[in-house]
Design a protein around this motif. Sequence first.
Motif, PDB file in Angstrom:
ATOM      1  N   GLU A  67      -6.012  94.919 -55.339  1.00 11.63           N
ATOM      2  CA  GLU A  67      -6.338  96.000 -54.415  1.00 11.63           C
ATOM      3  C   GLU A  67      -5.354  97.161 -54.567  1.00 11.63           C
ATOM      4  O   GLU A  67      -5.734  98.327 -54.458  1.00 11.63           O
ATOM      5  CB  GLU A  67      -6.309  95.486 -52.976  1.00 11.63           C
ATOM      6  CG  GLU A  67      -7.415  94.495 -52.664  1.00 11.63           C
ATOM      7  CD  GLU A  67      -7.268  93.884 -51.278  1.00 11.63           C
ATOM      8  OE1 GLU A  67      -6.408  94.358 -50.504  1.00 11.63           O
ATOM      9  OE2 GLU A  67      -8.007  92.931 -50.966  1.00 11.63           O
ATOM     10  N   GLU A  84       4.438  98.148 -41.604  1.00  8.01           N
ATOM     11  CA  GLU A  84       4.049  98.500 -40.237  1.00  8.01           C
ATOM     12  C   GLU A  84       5.190  98.154 -39.294  1.00  8.01           C
ATOM     13  O   GLU A  84       5.914  97.175 -39.498  1.00  8.01           O
ATOM     14  CB  GLU A  84       2.773  97.765 -39.822  1.00  8.01           C
ATOM     15  CG  GLU A  84       2.862  96.254 -39.874  1.00  8.01           C
ATOM     16  CD  GLU A  84       1.521  95.575 -39.621  1.00  8.01           C
ATOM     17  OE1 GLU A  84       0.533  96.280 -39.371  1.00  8.01           O
ATOM     18  OE2 GLU A  84       1.478  94.326 -39.679  1.00  8.01           O
ATOM     19  N   ARG A 134       3.467  95.238 -45.757  1.00 10.07           N
ATOM     20  CA  ARG A 134       2.042  94.960 -45.926  1.00 10.07           C
ATOM     21  C   ARG A 134       1.573  95.440 -47.287  1.00 10.07           C
ATOM     22  O   ARG A 134       2.221  96.263 -47.934  1.00 10.07           O
ATOM     23  CB  ARG A 134       1.233  95.650 -44.828  1.00 10.07           C
ATOM     24  CG  ARG A 134       1.565  95.203 -43.399  1.00 10.07           C
ATOM     25  CD  ARG A 134       1.297  93.719 -43.162  1.00 10.07           C
ATOM     26  NE  ARG A 134      -0.041  93.331 -43.582  1.00 10.07           N
ATOM     27  CZ  ARG A 134      -1.132  93.474 -42.806  1.00 10.07           C
ATOM     28  NH1 ARG A 134      -1.017  93.992 -41.598  1.00 10.07           N
ATOM     29  NH2 ARG A 134      -2.315  93.091 -43.251  1.00 10.07           N
ATOM     30  N   SER A 135       0.439  94.946 -47.718  1.00 11.36           N
ATOM     31  CA  SER A 135      -0.163  95.424 -48.956  1.00 11.36           C
ATOM     32  C   SER A 135      -0.556  96.892 -48.810  1.00 11.36           C
ATOM     33  O   SER A 135      -0.859  97.349 -47.697  1.00 11.36           O
ATOM     34  CB  SER A 135      -1.400  94.586 -49.299  1.00 11.36           C
ATOM     35  OG  SER A 135      -1.029  93.347 -49.869  1.00 11.36           O
ATOM     36  N   GLY A 156      -3.516  91.250 -53.302  1.00 14.32           N
ATOM     37  CA  GLY A 156      -2.761  92.479 -53.055  1.00 14.32           C
ATOM     38  C   GLY A 156      -2.550  93.288 -54.314  1.00 14.32           C
ATOM     39  O   GLY A 156      -2.614  94.522 -54.297  1.00 14.32           O
ATOM     40  N   CYS A 162       3.889  91.443 -48.923  1.00 18.14           N
ATOM     41  CA  CYS A 162       3.041  91.407 -47.734  1.00 18.14           C
ATOM     42  C   CYS A 162       3.228  90.075 -47.031  1.00 18.14           C
ATOM     43  O   CYS A 162       3.260  89.021 -47.683  1.00 18.14           O
ATOM     44  CB  CYS A 162       1.572  91.616 -48.105  1.00 18.14           C
ATOM     45  SG  CYS A 162       0.463  91.721 -46.671  1.00 18.14           S
ATOM     46  N   LYS A 210      -1.185  88.775 -46.903  1.00 12.89           N
ATOM     47  CA  LYS A 210      -2.196  88.730 -47.962  1.00 12.89           C
ATOM     48  C   LYS A 210      -1.706  87.978 -49.195  1.00 12.89           C
ATOM     49  O   LYS A 210      -0.532  88.031 -49.542  1.00 12.89           O
ATOM     50  CB  LYS A 210      -2.598  90.160 -48.328  1.00 12.89           C
ATOM     51  CG  LYS A 210      -3.740  90.265 -49.325  1.00 12.89           C
ATOM     52  CD  LYS A 210      -4.249  91.697 -49.390  1.00 12.89           C
ATOM     53  CE  LYS A 210      -5.045  92.036 -48.144  1.00 12.89           C
ATOM     54  NZ  LYS A 210      -5.625  93.390 -48.191  1.00 12.89           N
ATOM     55  N   GLY A 219      -2.202 100.146 -48.111  1.00 13.71           N
ATOM     56  CA  GLY A 219      -3.388 100.466 -47.336  1.00 13.71           C
ATOM     57  C   GLY A 219      -3.554  99.652 -46.076  1.00 13.71           C
ATOM     58  O   GLY A 219      -4.360 100.005 -45.205  1.00 13.71           O
ATOM     59  N   ASP A 220      -2.796  98.561 -45.940  1.00 12.41           N
ATOM     60  CA  ASP A 220      -2.925  97.701 -44.762  1.00 12.41           C
ATOM     61  C   ASP A 220      -1.884  98.021 -43.689  1.00 12.41           C
ATOM     62  O   ASP A 220      -1.935  97.438 -42.596  1.00 12.41           O
ATOM     63  CB  ASP A 220      -2.781  96.224 -45.157  1.00 12.41           C
ATOM     64  CG  ASP A 220      -3.950  95.723 -45.991  1.00 12.41           C
ATOM     65  OD1 ASP A 220      -4.966  96.443 -46.061  1.00 12.41           O
ATOM     66  OD2 ASP A 220      -3.840  94.627 -46.575  1.00 12.41           O
ATOM     67  N   GLY A 221      -0.934  98.901 -44.000  1.00 12.16           N
ATOM     68  CA  GLY A 221       0.119  99.221 -43.046  1.00 12.16           C
ATOM     69  C   GLY A 221      -0.036 100.612 -42.458  1.00 12.16           C
ATOM     70  O   GLY A 221      -1.145 101.149 -42.352  1.00 12.16           O
ATOM     71  N   ASP A 264       3.730  99.419 -48.604  1.00 12.49           N
ATOM     72  CA  ASP A 264       3.325  99.735 -47.237  1.00 12.49           C
ATOM     73  C   ASP A 264       4.098  98.870 -46.243  1.00 12.49           C
ATOM     74  O   ASP A 264       4.669  97.830 -46.605  1.00 12.49           O
ATOM     75  CB  ASP A 264       1.820  99.490 -47.085  1.00 12.49           C
ATOM     76  CG  ASP A 264       1.161 100.431 -46.095  1.00 12.49           C
ATOM     77  OD1 ASP A 264       1.882 101.040 -45.278  1.00 12.49           O
ATOM     78  OD2 ASP A 264      -0.074 100.565 -46.138  1.00 12.49           O
TER      79      ASP A 264
END
Length: 352
Positions: free
Chosen positions: A314, A248, A272-273, A311, A303, A306, A275-277, A246
């Motif tokens: 998850e 952003e 990002r990990s 990470g 990431c 995190k 789902g976090d982006g 991921d």
Amino acid sequence: MKTMKGPGLFLAQFVGSEPPFDNFDGLSRWAAECGYAGAQVPTAETCLMDLDKAATSTDYCDDLKGRAAEAGVEITELSAHLQGQLVAVHPAYDLAFDGFADASVHGDPKARQAWAVDQVKKTIDAAANMGLTKIAAFSGALAWPFVYPWPQRPAGLIDAAFDELAARWLPIFDHAEERGVDVCFELHPGEDLHDGVTFEMFLDKVKQHNRARILYDPSHFVLQAMDYLEFIDIYADRIAMFHVKDAEFRPNGRQGVYGGYQGWVDRAGRFRSPGDGQVDFGAVFSKLAAIDFDGWAVVEWECALKHPEDGAREGAAFTRDHIIRVTDRAFDDFAGTGADDATNRKLLGLEG
């Protein structure tokens, strides 16, 4: 349609100096405990495997596969990212990239390149000995210092760079053809192959070689402001591997794509990990299912914020929950009325 396999974990980011991260068995068990069914193995990490043995001994490969199975995972693919990077290095990066190579070739770019080519070929041989059909790699880069031209690039510079890049990779592709193994490039800024256009330029130079494939990683396209979903439509026939990573991209009045020389936390674009982006993984997994991608969904954890162990755990659940078990029937089959040629003609009003 086909259901992709997973979740898998790319082990490279988790190799460390302390157990369980300092050896293949421990790291494989840890990956399984995190919820992974597969492990993508970087061949540059000597604590994970002996590439020379793997390239020449099916017994060694069978043993490694058996140890992975005992730990609870399957070896998904082998990675030659770092060695592929060294197939083509612009002199500006010689000193920085020496650290990726064996100490015996430091300070000698020609020897380092020959070592890298040999390493990629050995990774192909090791994959074949394990019964695998693809490896991951970077392309290396000769033209990257000229990616944003100032002063303007002289005519023919990029052509010359891609001619040379192709000349270095063609013998590797031919070796891969002999062994029945695809070379999947992770299209990545810093590599000459970093987007669809550069990949197509390269394909033209290598005569559309069938063994030149793509490792699809949407995070790198987010950071280039590309349409990472349309990319799947365009290159469906070449996508052979998949990294679940991921990212952003948050441009503002102070910085954009180039990041202002800031560290990862302070860049406009950062990894990002899962789902976090900003990657729409629901759409990504849907498109990959629609093109019959049946390879592994492999988490490449990177990431800026995190902890890697969080990470990884998850990421296993996130990926497992996104894999689409494809249907074996149409959702409206319950309303089927049956048909034959005569009925169809009557429905069309062609027969009384």
